[in-house]
Structures are given as C-alpha cells and as structure tokens.
Design an enzyme around this catalytic site. Structure first.
Site, PDB file in Angstrom:
ATOM      1  CB  SER A  97      -9.446  -1.862  -3.358  1.00 22.28           C
ATOM      2  OG  SER A  97      -9.210  -1.991  -4.726  1.00 22.28           O
ATOM      3  CD  GLU A 149      -6.658   0.746  -0.981  1.00 20.86           C
ATOM      4  OE1 GLU A 149      -6.249  -0.398  -1.145  1.00 20.86           O
ATOM      5  OE2 GLU A 149      -6.473   1.655  -1.782  1.00 20.86           O
ATOM      6  NE  ARG A 159      -2.478   2.613  -3.768  1.00 19.56           N
ATOM      7  CZ  ARG A 159      -1.843   2.487  -4.936  1.00 19.56           C
ATOM      8  NH1 ARG A 159      -0.661   3.066  -5.122  1.00 19.56           N
ATOM      9  NH2 ARG A 159      -2.385   1.821  -5.929  1.00 19.56           N
TER      10      ARG A 159
HETATM   11  C1  LIG Z   1     -13.774   3.608  -7.845  1.00 18.50           C
HETATM   12  C2  LIG Z   1     -12.507   4.032  -7.146  1.00 18.50           C
HETATM   13  C3  LIG Z   1     -11.269   3.727  -7.713  1.00 18.50           C
HETATM   14  C4  LIG Z   1     -10.072   4.122  -7.080  1.00 18.50           C
HETATM   15  N1  LIG Z   1      -8.873   3.813  -7.683  1.00 18.50           N
HETATM   16  C5  LIG Z   1      -7.703   4.190  -7.116  1.00 18.50           C
HETATM   17  C6  LIG Z   1      -6.447   3.879  -7.739  1.00 18.50           C
HETATM   18  O1  LIG Z   1      -6.398   3.280  -8.800  1.00 18.50           O
HETATM   19  N2  LIG Z   1      -5.310   4.283  -7.130  1.00 18.50           N
HETATM   20  C7  LIG Z   1      -5.330   4.971  -5.944  1.00 18.50           C
HETATM   21  O2  LIG Z   1      -4.238   5.304  -5.453  1.00 18.50           O
HETATM   22  N3  LIG Z   1      -6.501   5.276  -5.326  1.00 18.50           N
HETATM   23  C8  LIG Z   1      -7.682   4.903  -5.874  1.00 18.50           C
HETATM   24  N4  LIG Z   1      -8.880   5.205  -5.270  1.00 18.50           N
HETATM   25  C9  LIG Z   1      -8.872   5.937  -3.985  1.00 18.50           C
HETATM   26  C10 LIG Z   1      -9.102   7.457  -4.134  1.00 18.50           C
HETATM   27  O3  LIG Z   1      -9.565   7.761  -5.403  1.00 18.50           O
HETATM   28  C11 LIG Z   1      -7.813   8.234  -3.865  1.00 18.50           C
HETATM   29  O4  LIG Z   1      -7.304   7.935  -2.594  1.00 18.50           O
HETATM   30  C12 LIG Z   1      -8.051   9.761  -3.980  1.00 18.50           C
HETATM   31  O5  LIG Z   1      -6.815  10.433  -3.972  1.00 18.50           O
HETATM   32  C13 LIG Z   1      -8.921  10.277  -2.822  1.00 18.50           C
HETATM   33  O6  LIG Z   1      -9.245  11.630  -3.118  1.00 18.50           O
HETATM   34  P1  LIG Z   1     -10.384  12.396  -2.322  1.00 18.50           P
HETATM   35  O7  LIG Z   1     -10.309  13.825  -2.690  1.00 18.50           O
HETATM   36  O8  LIG Z   1     -11.681  11.729  -2.543  1.00 18.50           O
HETATM   37  O9  LIG Z   1      -9.882  12.190  -0.810  1.00 18.50           O
HETATM   38  P2  LIG Z   1     -10.787  11.891   0.496  1.00 18.50           P
HETATM   39  O10 LIG Z   1     -11.406  10.547   0.371  1.00 18.50           O
HETATM   40  O11 LIG Z   1     -11.676  13.035   0.781  1.00 18.50           O
HETATM   41  O12 LIG Z   1      -9.633  11.832   1.600  1.00 18.50           O
HETATM   42  C14 LIG Z   1      -8.682  10.799   1.570  1.00 18.50           C
HETATM   43  C15 LIG Z   1      -7.597  11.114   2.614  1.00 18.50           C
HETATM   44  O13 LIG Z   1      -6.864  12.276   2.228  1.00 18.50           O
HETATM   45  C16 LIG Z   1      -6.976  13.304   3.229  1.00 18.50           C
HETATM   46  N5  LIG Z   1      -7.075  14.595   2.516  1.00 18.50           N
HETATM   47  C17 LIG Z   1      -7.963  14.930   1.558  1.00 18.50           C
HETATM   48  N6  LIG Z   1      -7.711  16.167   1.109  1.00 18.50           N
HETATM   49  C18 LIG Z   1      -6.638  16.623   1.800  1.00 18.50           C
HETATM   50  C19 LIG Z   1      -5.903  17.849   1.805  1.00 18.50           C
HETATM   51  N7  LIG Z   1      -6.209  18.882   0.993  1.00 18.50           N
HETATM   52  N8  LIG Z   1      -4.872  17.980   2.688  1.00 18.50           N
HETATM   53  C20 LIG Z   1      -4.522  16.944   3.515  1.00 18.50           C
HETATM   54  N9  LIG Z   1      -5.197  15.781   3.567  1.00 18.50           N
HETATM   55  C21 LIG Z   1      -6.232  15.618   2.708  1.00 18.50           C
HETATM   56  C22 LIG Z   1      -8.224  12.959   4.026  1.00 18.50           C
HETATM   57  O14 LIG Z   1      -8.155  13.479   5.349  1.00 18.50           O
HETATM   58  C23 LIG Z   1      -8.174  11.434   4.002  1.00 18.50           C
HETATM   59  O15 LIG Z   1      -7.236  10.988   4.964  1.00 18.50           O
HETATM   60  C24 LIG Z   1     -10.105   4.834  -5.867  1.00 18.50           C
HETATM   61  C25 LIG Z   1     -11.357   5.157  -5.285  1.00 18.50           C
HETATM   62  C26 LIG Z   1     -12.550   4.755  -5.937  1.00 18.50           C
HETATM   63  C27 LIG Z   1     -13.872   5.120  -5.335  1.00 18.50           C
END
Ligand SMILES: Cc1cc2nc3c(=O)[nH]c(=O)nc-3n(C[C@H](O)[C@H](O)[C@H](O)COP(=O)(O)OP(=O)(O)OC[C@H]3O[C@@H](n4cnc5c(N)ncnc54)[C@H](O)[C@@H]3O)c2cc1C
Length: 319
Positions: free
Chosen positions: A220, A313, A147
């Site tokens: 989470s 988280e 992570r």
């Molecule tokens: C129901 C649910 C289940 C989930 N299950 C998992 C799981 O099983 N495993 C897991 O690892 N995660 C899980 N997650 C967390 C999440 O899905 C991941 O972290 C995902 O990669 C976030 O993507 P996002 O585009 O929504 O990022 P955001 O929430 O928009 O951003 C997350 C972080 O990444 C940064 N970021 C986003 N885009 C960029 C970019 N282009 N360049 C640089 N930085 C960037 C943001 O600044 C922030 O710090 C879950 C979330 C939910 C809601």
C-alpha cells in the site's frame, strides 16, 4: 546496489554487513554520517544515492529455549512462518505472506487479518546507536501500537527478536475479509488446521496483491486516512468508509485515488495495479523522482478536491 522490492536503482556510500555479533565492532567506527538500517527493502522508497552508511543484518539463526524462540533479524519472514508451522508454534498464521525480514517486523509492528506481531514479542535484542551498547528491550518498553514502535526513532538496530508463540492452535478468524472468504467458500472452520489457515491467507493475499518479485511494488502506497465524520456528508465514499468511533471514520485511499485517477499524469514507467489502486507498480526503469512526483501529484489533487491529507505509507529514504 541496494535491493528493494520496488526495483529502484539505489546505491550507498558505505555498507556494513552484520553476519555475527562479533561484526558489531565495525559500528564503533561510525561517526556522524547518516545511517540507514535496511532489511529486505519492501517498505522503503530509495533515492538513487544514499550519502551515508547502510547497515544490513544477516543474523540468520533460530534458537529454541524452553519458553521462547530467539530469531535473528536477518531471517526471512516467510522462513519464520514455515518454522512455526513445522514446530507446532501457533498464532502468526494470519501474518503469512507479508514480505520482509524478522528484524523489520517490530519496527512498524506488522499486522494483517486481525493479528499484530507485538502480541507474540517477548523482547527485542538491539544495538543502541546512542549508547553504542547491546540492549534488550522488553515488550512493554517497545511502545507498540498500530503500525508503530519505539524502533521508528532510528536509535536501535534490531539484532534478534524473542517470540513466545501459543502452544495450542486457536485460530483468529474474525477479521471481515477472512470470515467472508471462509463463508463464501463454504470452509468448515471447525476442521481448519494451522497449515490450511496459512495457505488460505496466502490465497487471499495473492488474489489482492501483486507479487513484488514479478511486479515490483511496496504494498500500500498510502495509509487510509482517519477523518472527522462531521466534516463529510454521510454518503461520502459509501461502501469505502469504516466507522472508527463516534466521531471518526476511516476512508479508503484506494477509492480516493480512483476518483482523481483520470486527472493524473502517470509516467510510462509506473502504473497502478489492476486489482488494487493503492498499489503502485514499477513497469521497469522508474526513478525515485518519478515516484515522488506522482505521489505528490496524488496528494495535491486529493487535498484540492476533498480537503483530505493522505500520508505515504512506505518510508522515503532521500539522499
Ligand atoms: C506486497 C506487500 C505487502 C505488504 N503487506 C503488509 C501487511 O499486510 N502488513 C504490514 O504490516 N506490512 C506489509 N507490508 C510492508 C512490509 O512487508 C513490512 O513493513 C516488512 O516488515 C518490511 O520488512 P523489510 O525487511 O523489507 O524492511 P525494510 O523495507 O528494509 O525496512 C523497513 C523499515 O524498518 C527498518 N529496519 C529494517 N530492518 C531493521 C533492523 N534490523 N533494525 C532496525 N530497523 C530496521 C528500516 O530502517 C525501515 O525504516 C507489505 C509490503 C509489500 C511489498
């Protein structure tokens, strides 16, 4: 309005959308203001107003080369899974149904069911906010671990991720929750196909986690704490603890929350998911401050009762 899977009302002073590499010129106007790079907003808790510039990556192309594919940071994670299934690219079936964008996947090195995305990343093309130049970081420069990656330093905007996937299908079925599911449902693992595995993962996840589109959440809400085994009675949290090494155990945050739940004051706008105490749901109209107050309340009560410090988280983005 900044879209986020927790359904919090949030706005920002400025927004820059990167729809093509030409749009990067807009970044030269950035001064010292605060910057937030936002993907699909599934791993952030947003304050009502972000007093700075939000950058959104909308690069949506998937380009195929001989040895690898290059995927725009704005591609939806689910679309990449589907692309791989259709194009006989194997390895990430276990990462099916993780919400979010491709650009965010390397940031916390997303993982599930025994697979981490770093195993398939060749390199990451990004805009370095310090040097103001586009750079390509090879996988070994990304400092991937559990992570974690160099991208949490906030110095890079991820534009494209270059992946090398497997050319033959060798399913990873060893993760306990997955292997138990296969056994309990008498699924013949020798005949499993990539599509079947992907669908199974989706089913398992749907049985445990609420769909953020229907019940707004960020997955989470706390990490599972890793503590020194000697500090706790060996029966403590029986069935909800996992050995890490000779000296450390990982404890279930969900279980810890269940033990202090009766003492919590929970506003009507929030509730814990019925099937998983680690998932907090916005019933509608929850505010940033209500969420943060509740998380702090939980941290304090668990610390007072068990001397365990919980870590939130998702990333908290305050104004
Ligand atoms: C129901 C649910 C289940 C989930 N299950 C998992 C799981 O099983 N495993 C897991 O690892 N995660 C899980 N997650 C967390 C999440 O899905 C991941 O972290 C995902 O990669 C976030 O993507 P996002 O585009 O929504 O990022 P955001 O929430 O928009 O951003 C997350 C972080 O990444 C940064 N970021 C986003 N885009 C960029 C970019 N282009 N360049 C640089 N930085 C960037 C943001 O600044 C922030 O710090 C879950 C979330 C939910 C809601």
């Amino acid at each position: 309005m900044l879209s986020n899977s927790f359904g919090l009302q949030a706005n920002a002073k400025n927004l820059i959308s990167i729809n093509s590499l030409d749009d990067l010129s807009a970044l030269s106007t950035l001064g010292d203001e605060k910057i937030l790079i936002l993907g699909a907003g599934t791993n952030v808790i947003l304050d009502e107003y972000f007093n700075g510039t939000v950058i959104k990556i909308h690069l949506k192309e998937i380009e195929t080369y001989k040895e690898y594919i290059s995927v725009g940071g704005g591609v939806d994670w689910a679309d990449l899974i589907e692309y791989c299934l259709k194009n006989e690219l194997y390895g990430i079936e276990n990462l099916t149904h993780i919400p979010g964008s491709v650009g965010a996947a390397p940031v916390q090195n997303i993982g599930a069911y025994g697979v981490e995305i770093s195993s398939f990343i060749k390199s990451v093309e990004c805009f370095n906010l310090r040097t103001r130049k586009v750079e390509t970081l090879q996988s070994n420069q990304c400092k991937f671990s559990y992570r974690y990656s160099i991208f949490q330093s906030k110095n890079y905007i991820i534009l494209k991720v270059n992946f090398i996937f497997n050319k033959s299908f060798a399913p990873n079925l060893t993760y306990p929750a997955l292997s138990h599911f296969l056994k309990d449902n008498s699924i013949d693992v020798s005949s499993i196909t990539p599509r079947m595995l992907s669908e199974l993962i989706k089913d398992i996840r749907n049985s445990k986690l609420p769909d953020p589109k229907l019940q707004p959440n960020v997955g989470s809400i706390f990490k599972n704490p890793i503590v020194r085994a000697n500090d706790f009675d060996h029966n403590f949290l029986d069935g909800h603890r996992w050995d890490q090494d000779d000296e450390h155990i990982k404890l279930s945050s969900a279980r810890l929350i269940e033990l202090i739940k009766p003492d919590l004051v929970i506003p009507d706008t929030l509730r814990f998911y019925e099937n998983h105490s680690l998932v907090l749901i916005n019933n509608g109209g929850a505010s940033f401050h209500e969420v943060i107050d509740l998380l702090n309340q939980i941290k304090l009560k668990i610390f007072k009762k068990f001397k365990i410090e919980l870590e939130i988280e998702p990333e908290i983005i305050s104004s």
